[in-house]
Scaffold this motif. Structure first.
Motif, mmCIF file in Angstrom:
data_model
loop_
_atom_site.group_PDB
_atom_site.id
_atom_site.type_symbol
_atom_site.label_atom_id
_atom_site.label_comp_id
_atom_site.label_asym_id
_atom_site.label_seq_id
_atom_site.Cartn_x
_atom_site.Cartn_y
_atom_site.Cartn_z
ATOM 1 N N UNK A 216 -13.786 -10.841 -2.894
ATOM 2 C CA UNK A 216 -13.547 -9.470 -3.320
ATOM 3 C C UNK A 216 -12.077 -9.179 -3.585
ATOM 4 N N UNK A 217 -11.240 -9.452 -2.622
ATOM 5 C CA UNK A 217 -9.828 -9.083 -2.752
ATOM 6 C C UNK A 217 -9.158 -9.765 -3.947
ATOM 7 N N UNK A 218 -9.333 -11.088 -4.168
ATOM 8 C CA UNK A 218 -8.700 -11.690 -5.353
ATOM 9 C C UNK A 218 -9.190 -11.099 -6.672
ATOM 10 N N UNK A 219 -10.477 -10.760 -6.764
ATOM 11 C CA UNK A 219 -11.008 -10.211 -8.004
ATOM 12 C C UNK A 219 -10.634 -8.743 -8.208
ATOM 13 N N UNK A 220 -10.170 -8.084 -7.172
ATOM 14 C CA UNK A 220 -9.843 -6.665 -7.252
ATOM 15 C C UNK A 220 -8.356 -6.397 -7.423
ATOM 16 N N UNK A 221 -7.589 -7.418 -7.701
ATOM 17 C CA UNK A 221 -6.150 -7.229 -7.835
ATOM 18 C C UNK A 221 -5.768 -6.176 -8.888
ATOM 19 N N UNK A 222 -6.410 -6.155 -10.083
ATOM 20 C CA UNK A 222 -6.043 -5.109 -11.052
ATOM 21 C C UNK A 222 -6.277 -3.692 -10.528
ATOM 22 N N UNK A 223 -7.419 -3.468 -9.873
ATOM 23 C CA UNK A 223 -7.707 -2.132 -9.347
ATOM 24 C C UNK A 223 -6.752 -1.764 -8.215
ATOM 25 N N UNK A 224 -6.457 -2.716 -7.361
ATOM 26 C CA UNK A 224 -5.521 -2.444 -6.261
ATOM 27 C C UNK A 224 -4.136 -2.145 -6.807
ATOM 28 N N UNK A 225 -3.705 -2.905 -7.818
ATOM 29 C CA UNK A 225 -2.391 -2.666 -8.409
ATOM 30 C C UNK A 225 -2.330 -1.310 -9.095
ATOM 31 N N UNK A 226 -3.411 -0.912 -9.782
ATOM 32 C CA UNK A 226 -3.432 0.384 -10.453
ATOM 33 C C UNK A 226 -3.295 1.518 -9.445
ATOM 34 N N UNK A 227 -4.049 1.446 -8.351
ATOM 35 C CA UNK A 227 -3.921 2.492 -7.337
ATOM 36 C C UNK A 227 -2.561 2.439 -6.662
ATOM 37 N N UNK A 228 -2.031 1.231 -6.459
ATOM 38 C CA UNK A 228 -0.716 1.121 -5.829
ATOM 39 C C UNK A 228 0.354 1.812 -6.658
ATOM 40 N N UNK A 229 0.275 1.693 -7.978
ATOM 41 C CA UNK A 229 1.238 2.379 -8.844
ATOM 42 C C UNK A 229 1.094 3.893 -8.696
ATOM 43 N N UNK A 230 -0.139 4.384 -8.742
ATOM 44 C CA UNK A 230 -0.372 5.820 -8.569
ATOM 45 C C UNK A 230 0.191 6.310 -7.237
ATOM 46 N N UNK A 231 -0.171 5.631 -6.172
ATOM 47 C CA UNK A 231 0.233 6.075 -4.840
ATOM 48 C C UNK A 231 1.741 5.962 -4.645
ATOM 49 N N UNK A 232 2.340 4.894 -5.173
ATOM 50 C CA UNK A 232 3.786 4.727 -5.033
ATOM 51 C C UNK A 232 4.523 5.871 -5.721
ATOM 52 N N UNK A 233 4.140 6.178 -6.953
ATOM 53 C CA UNK A 233 4.805 7.256 -7.683
ATOM 54 C C UNK A 233 4.591 8.593 -6.992
ATOM 55 N N UNK A 234 3.394 8.820 -6.468
ATOM 56 C CA UNK A 234 3.112 10.080 -5.788
ATOM 57 C C UNK A 234 3.975 10.239 -4.537
ATOM 58 N N UNK A 235 4.007 9.207 -3.701
ATOM 59 C CA UNK A 235 4.765 9.294 -2.445
ATOM 60 C C UNK A 235 6.265 9.343 -2.721
#
Length: 306
Positions: free
Chosen positions: A216-235
């Motif tokens: 799961x985790x290796x295949x979900x890297x794009x989704x995790x990265x997309x949310x990480x960008x959102x959350x990083x910019x928000x915080x």
């Protein structure tokens, strides 16, 4: 969530497919027309001009900034780095200290919800338990609750437990507000992973932990990265949560709190806002450019079926 399949394996009729194709072609033609390109160019220019003016102002001497507009730079160009030196290292509250606080706040506030949401998304997507769909809908519905409603109850809890004035208050607050969206996005991405992979892993004797970590985790890297960008910019750009939970403590206050106070009580230091703003832009820009290849892929994960 319940997966809906086309009844009896039926496919859309030729008339529906032809209509969809014609609409798609018309939309593509409209977006690629010269007028659409011209409109996009005008919007881009109008959006960029204020940022360009702010960039020039960050290098102009204090006297020029206070007396003339940034457009006069071309008639009488004068560049100085004193503004950046003063805003970063000058005064009793140098911006570099708040810059470090922002990093200390942002990294855990991004990592905590990603770790929790990834595990929760796996539970909702690939395990069965009572009231699973109802609980998922309830978590998704939390996105409509304004975060301002939760500020006072959270503050009372933090004060009562003695956490007020520490990094923990900001970490917990940002993680709490981010979890509903994170679970929703990562759940949709995880549901797109073929069930055959999971079944094959189970046949080989893999349990939930191994399936989660190796598939799961290796295949979900794009989704995790997309949310990480959102959350990083928000915080990183947040001011409200920072003011409520960390604004009164300089050892914990992030960059945005210092930027809000740069103008001073009488507005004497407002010329330092331009260099301060560009100092604050550097890290989010690096994060976005480094993760942009995953950004669109992560946003589209789970949005199209078939």
């Amino acid at each position: 969530m319940t997966v809906l399949d086309t009844k009896d394996g039926a496919s859309p009729g030729p008339d529906i497919l032809a209509a969809a194709t014609s609409r798609s072609a018309a939309a593509r033609k409209g977006l690629t027309s010269p007028w659409a390109s011209l409109a996009a160019l005008v919007i881009a220019v109008l959006w960029t001009i204020p940022t360009f003016g702010l960039f020039l102002s960050s290098f102009r001497p204090e006297r020029d900034v206070q007396r003339t507009g940034w457009w006069t730079f071309f008639a009488n160009p004068a560049i100085t780095f004193d503004n950046y030196a003063e805003v970063l290292f000058g005064g009793n509250q140098p911006l570099i200290d708040f810059f470090a606080n922002s990093i200390l706040i942002t990294i855990p506030a991004v990592a905590i919800p990603i770790i929790l949401a990834t595990m929760a998304a796996y539970g909702f997507a690939w395990t069965k338990f009572p009231m699973r769909d109802t609980l998922f809908v309830a978590i998704f519905a939390l996105q409509i609750v304004p975060l301002q409603v939760a500020l006072l109850p959270l503050l009372e809890i933090f004060v009562g437990t003695g956490l007020n004035g520490t990094f923990w208050t900001v970490w917990i607050a940002h993680s709490t507000f981010a979890l509903p969206l994170a679970i929703f996005l990562l759940h949709n991405s995880m549901r797109e992973i073929p069930a055959e992979l999971v079944e094959a892993a189970r046949v080989d004797g893999a349990g939930h932990v191994r399936i989660f970590t190796t598939i799961m985790v290796p295949l979900m890297k794009p989704a995790i990265a997309a949310f990480a960008v959102f959350q990083f910019l928000w915080v990183w750009n947040d001011l409200l949560v920072a003011l409520v939970f960390a604004g009164g403590t300089l050892d914990v206050a992030p960059l945005t709190v210092r930027l809000a106070n740069l103008a001073g009580e009488r507005g004497s230091n407002w010329y330092l806002l331009a260099p301060g703003a560009f100092v604050a832009i550097i890290v989010p820009l690096i994060v976005f450019l480094s993760l942009q290849r995953y950004f669109v892929r992560g946003l589209l994960a789970g949005s199209v079926k078939g």
